[in-house]
Design an enzyme around this catalytic site. Structure first.
Site, PDB file in Angstrom:
ATOM      1  N   ALA A   1     -10.025  -4.994   7.102  1.00 53.51           N
ATOM      2  CA  ALA A   1     -10.700  -5.594   5.958  1.00 53.51           C
ATOM      3  C   ALA A   1      -9.840  -6.789   5.568  1.00 53.51           C
ATOM      4  O   ALA A   1      -8.608  -6.703   5.595  1.00 53.51           O
ATOM      5  CB  ALA A   1     -10.782  -4.596   4.821  1.00 53.51           C
TER       6      ALA A   1
ATOM      7  N   HIS B   1       1.155   0.668   7.926  1.00 53.06           N
ATOM      8  CA  HIS B   1       1.318  -0.709   7.439  1.00 53.06           C
ATOM      9  C   HIS B   1       2.788  -1.025   7.173  1.00 53.06           C
ATOM     10  O   HIS B   1       3.550  -0.163   6.742  1.00 53.06           O
ATOM     11  CB  HIS B   1       0.536  -0.904   6.138  1.00 53.06           C
ATOM     12  CG  HIS B   1      -0.943  -0.773   6.304  1.00 53.06           C
ATOM     13  ND1 HIS B   1      -1.592   0.435   6.196  1.00 53.06           N
ATOM     14  CD2 HIS B   1      -1.890  -1.695   6.592  1.00 53.06           C
ATOM     15  CE1 HIS B   1      -2.887   0.246   6.407  1.00 53.06           C
ATOM     16  NE2 HIS B   1      -3.098  -1.037   6.641  1.00 53.06           N
TER      17      HIS B   1
ATOM     18  N   ASN C   1     -13.957  -9.306   0.628  1.00 55.80           N
ATOM     19  CA  ASN C   1     -13.910 -10.011  -0.658  1.00 55.80           C
ATOM     20  C   ASN C   1     -13.556 -11.465  -0.379  1.00 55.80           C
ATOM     21  O   ASN C   1     -13.036 -11.775   0.688  1.00 55.80           O
ATOM     22  CB  ASN C   1     -12.833  -9.379  -1.560  1.00 55.80           C
ATOM     23  CG  ASN C   1     -11.466  -9.413  -0.892  1.00 55.80           C
ATOM     24  OD1 ASN C   1     -11.171  -8.581  -0.031  1.00 55.80           O
ATOM     25  ND2 ASN C   1     -10.650 -10.380  -1.248  1.00 55.80           N
TER      26      ASN C   1
ATOM     27  N   TYR D   1       3.855  -2.760   4.705  1.00 58.20           N
ATOM     28  CA  TYR D   1       4.158  -2.672   3.267  1.00 58.20           C
ATOM     29  C   TYR D   1       4.495  -1.259   2.806  1.00 58.20           C
ATOM     30  O   TYR D   1       4.998  -1.060   1.697  1.00 58.20           O
ATOM     31  CB  TYR D   1       3.004  -3.252   2.415  1.00 58.20           C
ATOM     32  CG  TYR D   1       1.669  -2.560   2.566  1.00 58.20           C
ATOM     33  CD1 TYR D   1       1.425  -1.301   2.025  1.00 58.20           C
ATOM     34  CD2 TYR D   1       0.620  -3.186   3.236  1.00 58.20           C
ATOM     35  CE1 TYR D   1       0.211  -0.673   2.163  1.00 58.20           C
ATOM     36  CE2 TYR D   1      -0.612  -2.570   3.384  1.00 58.20           C
ATOM     37  CZ  TYR D   1      -0.804  -1.317   2.847  1.00 58.20           C
ATOM     38  OH  TYR D   1      -2.023  -0.697   2.995  1.00 58.20           O
ATOM     39  N   GLU D   2       4.206  -0.281   3.643  1.00 55.43           N
ATOM     40  CA  GLU D   2       4.560   1.091   3.277  1.00 55.43           C
ATOM     41  C   GLU D   2       6.057   1.343   3.409  1.00 55.43           C
ATOM     42  O   GLU D   2       6.559   2.379   2.973  1.00 55.43           O
ATOM     43  CB  GLU D   2       3.790   2.084   4.147  1.00 55.43           C
ATOM     44  CG  GLU D   2       2.295   2.072   3.849  1.00 55.43           C
ATOM     45  CD  GLU D   2       1.491   2.888   4.841  1.00 55.43           C
ATOM     46  OE1 GLU D   2       1.545   4.117   4.736  1.00 55.43           O
ATOM     47  OE2 GLU D   2       0.831   2.306   5.710  1.00 55.43           O
TER      48      GLU D   2
ATOM     49  N   SER E   1      -9.188  -0.629   6.624  1.00 54.33           N
ATOM     50  CA  SER E   1      -9.470  -0.051   5.310  1.00 54.33           C
ATOM     51  C   SER E   1     -10.966   0.160   5.121  1.00 54.33           C
ATOM     52  O   SER E   1     -11.753  -0.777   5.263  1.00 54.33           O
ATOM     53  CB  SER E   1      -8.998  -1.045   4.244  1.00 54.33           C
ATOM     54  OG  SER E   1      -8.237  -0.434   3.285  1.00 54.33           O
TER      55      SER E   1
ATOM     56  N   MET F   1      -3.337  -7.619   5.594  1.00 51.93           N
ATOM     57  CA  MET F   1      -1.974  -7.059   5.629  1.00 51.93           C
ATOM     58  C   MET F   1      -1.708  -6.247   6.893  1.00 51.93           C
ATOM     59  O   MET F   1      -0.893  -5.332   6.884  1.00 51.93           O
ATOM     60  CB  MET F   1      -1.753  -6.185   4.392  1.00 51.93           C
ATOM     61  CG  MET F   1      -2.018  -6.918   3.079  1.00 51.93           C
ATOM     62  SD  MET F   1      -1.945  -5.795   1.675  1.00 51.93           S
ATOM     63  CE  MET F   1      -2.683  -6.810   0.387  1.00 51.93           C
ATOM     64  N   SER F   2      -2.404  -6.586   7.962  1.00 51.94           N
ATOM     65  CA  SER F   2      -2.226  -5.823   9.209  1.00 51.94           C
ATOM     66  C   SER F   2      -2.485  -6.736  10.402  1.00 51.94           C
ATOM     67  O   SER F   2      -2.486  -7.952  10.274  1.00 51.94           O
ATOM     68  CB  SER F   2      -3.209  -4.651   9.230  1.00 51.94           C
ATOM     69  OG  SER F   2      -4.532  -5.130   9.292  1.00 51.94           O
TER      70      SER F   2
ATOM     71  N   HIS G   1      -7.118   6.473   4.042  1.00 53.95           N
ATOM     72  CA  HIS G   1      -6.674   6.481   5.442  1.00 53.95           C
ATOM     73  C   HIS G   1      -6.365   7.910   5.875  1.00 53.95           C
ATOM     74  O   HIS G   1      -5.504   8.563   5.306  1.00 53.95           O
ATOM     75  CB  HIS G   1      -5.394   5.644   5.614  1.00 53.95           C
ATOM     76  CG  HIS G   1      -5.641   4.177   5.609  1.00 53.95           C
ATOM     77  ND1 HIS G   1      -5.633   3.420   6.747  1.00 53.95           N
ATOM     78  CD2 HIS G   1      -5.924   3.328   4.603  1.00 53.95           C
ATOM     79  CE1 HIS G   1      -5.885   2.173   6.435  1.00 53.95           C
ATOM     80  NE2 HIS G   1      -6.057   2.081   5.140  1.00 53.95           N
TER      81      HIS G   1
ATOM     82  N   HIS H   1      -8.532  -2.914  -4.736  1.00 56.82           N
ATOM     83  CA  HIS H   1      -8.703  -2.137  -3.507  1.00 56.82           C
ATOM     84  C   HIS H   1     -10.077  -1.464  -3.504  1.00 56.82           C
ATOM     85  O   HIS H   1     -10.701  -1.306  -2.455  1.00 56.82           O
ATOM     86  CB  HIS H   1      -7.580  -1.098  -3.399  1.00 56.82           C
ATOM     87  CG  HIS H   1      -7.570  -0.347  -2.110  1.00 56.82           C
ATOM     88  ND1 HIS H   1      -7.430  -0.972  -0.884  1.00 56.82           N
ATOM     89  CD2 HIS H   1      -7.711   0.978  -1.834  1.00 56.82           C
ATOM     90  CE1 HIS H   1      -7.472  -0.054   0.075  1.00 56.82           C
ATOM     91  NE2 HIS H   1      -7.642   1.121  -0.473  1.00 56.82           N
TER      92      HIS H   1
HETATM   93  N1  HPA Z   1      -5.878 -10.237   0.739  1.00 61.70           N
HETATM   94  C1  HPA Z   1      -5.075  -9.486   1.520  1.00 61.70           C
HETATM   95  N2  HPA Z   1      -5.496  -8.395   2.130  1.00 61.70           N
HETATM   96  C2  HPA Z   1      -6.770  -8.028   1.976  1.00 61.70           C
HETATM   97  C3  HPA Z   1      -7.660  -8.754   1.188  1.00 61.70           C
HETATM   98  C4  HPA Z   1      -7.193  -9.929   0.519  1.00 61.70           C
HETATM   99  O1  HPA Z   1      -7.911 -10.631  -0.198  1.00 61.70           O
HETATM  100  N3  HPA Z   1      -8.860  -8.121   1.242  1.00 61.70           N
HETATM  101  C5  HPA Z   1      -8.686  -7.051   2.057  1.00 61.70           C
HETATM  102  N4  HPA Z   1      -7.424  -6.986   2.512  1.00 61.70           N
END
Ligand code: HPA
Length: 276
Positions: free
Chosen positions: A114, A84, A236, A86-87, A31, A212-213, A62, A248
């Site tokens: 990320a 992903h 983050n 989740y898609e 990301s 998430m990947s 993306h 996001h």
């Molecule tokens: N959690 C899950 N996925 C993420 C995060 C997070 O804090 N930051 C970037 N992708």
């Protein structure tokens, strides 16, 4: 024939008719990191839409295409936009691109993402070399009939992220002057970010970062015998570790801010892996 193998070979046949490039390494961009391809000497591109049966990504930011070209003079293929879980794709579809890149000739898989920082010594903007992963409630992409053409039924996962590549990349970070943390990445299904209680639980399980990947792709790549490495951009602090709600936009802002350093590190690492 196994249905997933059949689909894979159909996509591969389609690619072979359109692309002649032979990559040595496959790079998957996370990301906000998708513009790495802008720094490459591009030889060919192939939109996912132009590959029959290929799963196509929907996340804003993306782009959906394979980019073939040179990074630091090394022939690579990158995915601009990944797929992903989740898609809503089946786990086997999520890993189809990785398997394709292996068939294209890539022996090494370089994963980036990320991620939220769980380790309390991490700051937003840090990079973390992935030493291992935990897959949290994400179904294995290897479920179903084994694809014997790719790998064994019960693949070993005791060294998913190659020790050899990790050593090389630690040195690359020193050469590039980019500080690099190390840690364990935990993959959730997403798409919701975690609750603070979940993050406390993952911290106790031994996770340093969450996203998430990556684990799902690494699992398929290991099955197929690729040598794997990965770097997380800590975009983050994870829920409850930071006082702020997660967005996001924040993830993308941080990734954009550190993108120049990230590109420098990744290119140095690719060159060093090639020369090792
Ligand atoms: N959690 C899950 N996925 C993420 C995060 C997070 O804090 N930051 C970037 N992708």
């Amino acid at each position: 024939m196994n249905e997933h193998y059949e689909k894979l070979m159909k996509c591969f046949d389609c690619i072979q008719k359109k692309v002649t490039f032979k990559p040595e390494l496959a790079l998957i961009l996370g990301s906000g990191l998708g513009d790495y391809a802008d720094t490459m000497e591009v030889a060919e591109t192939l939109d996912y839409h132009d590959i029959e049966g290929f799963p196509v990504s929907t996340v804003p930011g993306h782009k959906g295409r394979f980019v073939f070209g040179y990074a630091g003079g090394v022939p690579i293929v990158t995915m601009q936009g990944r797929v992903h879980y989740y898609e809503g794709y089946a786990p086997q579809d999520v890993v189809l691109p990785v398997r394709l890149m292996k068939l294209m000739g890539a022996k090494t898989l370089f994963l980036t993402n990320a991620a939220g920082g769980i380790n309390r010594s991490f700051n937003a903007g840090d990079f973390m070399l992935i030493t291992d992963h935990i897959s949290m409630a994400v179904p294995s992409p290897l479920i179903g009939d084994n694809i014997d053409e790719l790998g064994v039924r019960f693949p070993d996962m005791s060294e998913v992220y190659s020790r050899r590549l990790r050593k090389i990349i630690e040195n690359s970070a020193v050469t590039a002057g980019v500080p690099l943390r190390k840690g364990v990445y935990l993959q959730t299904t997403g798409p919701q970010y975690e609750t603070p209680a979940e993050i406390r639980a993952y911290e106790r399980l031994g996770a340093d970062a969450v996203g998430m990947s990556t684990a799902i792709e690494a699992t398929a790549a290991r099955h197929a015998g690729m040598e794997i490495c990965g770097i997380s951009c800590i975009s983050n602090l994870a829920a409850g570790i930071s006082a702020n709600p997660l967005t996001h936009a924040e993830v993308q802002e941080t990734a954009d801010r550190v993108a120049p350093l990230f590109k420098k590190l990744v290119t140095q690492a690719i060159v060093d892996i090639h020369n090792a």
